[in-house]
Design a protein around this motif. Structure first.
Motif, mmCIF file in Angstrom:
data_model
loop_
_atom_site.group_PDB
_atom_site.id
_atom_site.type_symbol
_atom_site.label_atom_id
_atom_site.label_comp_id
_atom_site.label_asym_id
_atom_site.label_seq_id
_atom_site.Cartn_x
_atom_site.Cartn_y
_atom_site.Cartn_z
ATOM 1 N N TRP A 1 0.842 -1.186 0.000
ATOM 2 C CA TRP A 1 0.000 0.000 0.000
ATOM 3 C C TRP A 1 0.884 1.245 0.000
ATOM 4 O O TRP A 1 1.854 1.298 0.737
ATOM 5 C CB TRP A 1 -0.844 0.058 1.270
ATOM 6 N N SER A 2 0.514 2.252 -0.788
ATOM 7 C CA SER A 2 1.191 3.540 -0.644
ATOM 8 C C SER A 2 0.717 4.140 0.672
ATOM 9 O O SER A 2 -0.373 3.810 1.170
ATOM 10 C CB SER A 2 0.839 4.476 -1.802
ATOM 11 N N GLN B 1 -0.450 7.054 1.362
ATOM 12 C CA GLN B 1 -1.725 7.778 1.200
ATOM 13 C C GLN B 1 -2.891 6.801 1.156
ATOM 14 O O GLN B 1 -3.910 7.006 1.819
ATOM 15 C CB GLN B 1 -1.693 8.640 -0.061
ATOM 16 N N ASP B 2 -2.763 5.710 0.391
ATOM 17 C CA ASP B 2 -3.838 4.719 0.321
ATOM 18 C C ASP B 2 -4.047 4.040 1.675
ATOM 19 O O ASP B 2 -5.181 3.789 2.085
ATOM 20 C CB ASP B 2 -3.537 3.661 -0.744
ATOM 21 N N ALA B 3 -2.955 3.737 2.359
ATOM 22 C CA ALA B 3 -3.062 3.088 3.670
ATOM 23 C C ALA B 3 -3.766 4.009 4.657
ATOM 24 O O ALA B 3 -4.592 3.546 5.463
ATOM 25 C CB ALA B 3 -1.678 2.699 4.188
ATOM 26 N N LYS B 4 -3.473 5.304 4.613
ATOM 27 C CA LYS B 4 -4.146 6.261 5.505
ATOM 28 C C LYS B 4 -5.634 6.335 5.182
ATOM 29 O O LYS B 4 -6.478 6.329 6.083
ATOM 30 C CB LYS B 4 -3.520 7.655 5.366
ATOM 31 N N ASN B 5 -5.962 6.394 3.897
ATOM 32 C CA ASN B 5 -7.358 6.537 3.484
ATOM 33 C C ASN B 5 -8.179 5.272 3.711
ATOM 34 O O ASN B 5 -9.399 5.349 3.832
ATOM 35 C CB ASN B 5 -7.449 6.939 2.010
ATOM 36 N N GLN B 6 -7.515 4.133 3.731
ATOM 37 C CA GLN B 6 -8.231 2.852 3.852
ATOM 38 C C GLN B 6 -7.670 2.018 5.010
ATOM 39 O O GLN B 6 -7.545 0.803 4.909
ATOM 40 C CB GLN B 6 -8.112 2.072 2.546
ATOM 41 N N LYS C 1 -9.324 -1.173 6.083
ATOM 42 C CA LYS C 1 -9.138 -2.248 5.102
ATOM 43 C C LYS C 1 -7.738 -2.859 5.231
ATOM 44 O O LYS C 1 -7.568 -4.076 5.122
ATOM 45 C CB LYS C 1 -9.371 -1.722 3.689
#
Length: 84
Positions: A3-4, A6-11, A14
């Motif tokens: 996960w990048s 940013q993606d890890a923070k947003n999700q 998940k």
């Protein structure tokens, strides 16, 4: 899975769910591995049987009688001469 940041923070929920179901999840920062999210079960398995810092300190080398006596003697003598 990777996960990048940013993606890890947003999700994040998940990421945690996948860590629990699929195993460790890698988080990258500018394309470089930066962190790994583990399930509590995986973390506990990694720590199993490994001593804590306190265990390590308490399990240090034992003091023989001569060394213990030297410590006691030193504690009773001043480390600096009195200015008086």
């Amino acid at each position: 899975m990777e996960w990048s940041l940013q993606d890890a923070k947003n999700q994040f929920s998940k990421v945690v769910q996948k860590a629990r179901e699929e195993g460790p999840q890698t988080v990258t920062l500018r394309g470089e591995r930066a962190a790994v999210v583990l399930s509590a079960r995986d973390y506990d398995a990694l720590r199993a049987g490994k001593p804590s810092l306190v265990d390590d300190l308490l399990a240090g080398p034992s003091w023989d009688d001569e060394f213990a006596e030297a410590i006691v003697r030193r504690a009773k003598t001043p480390s600096r001469s009195s200015p008086l």
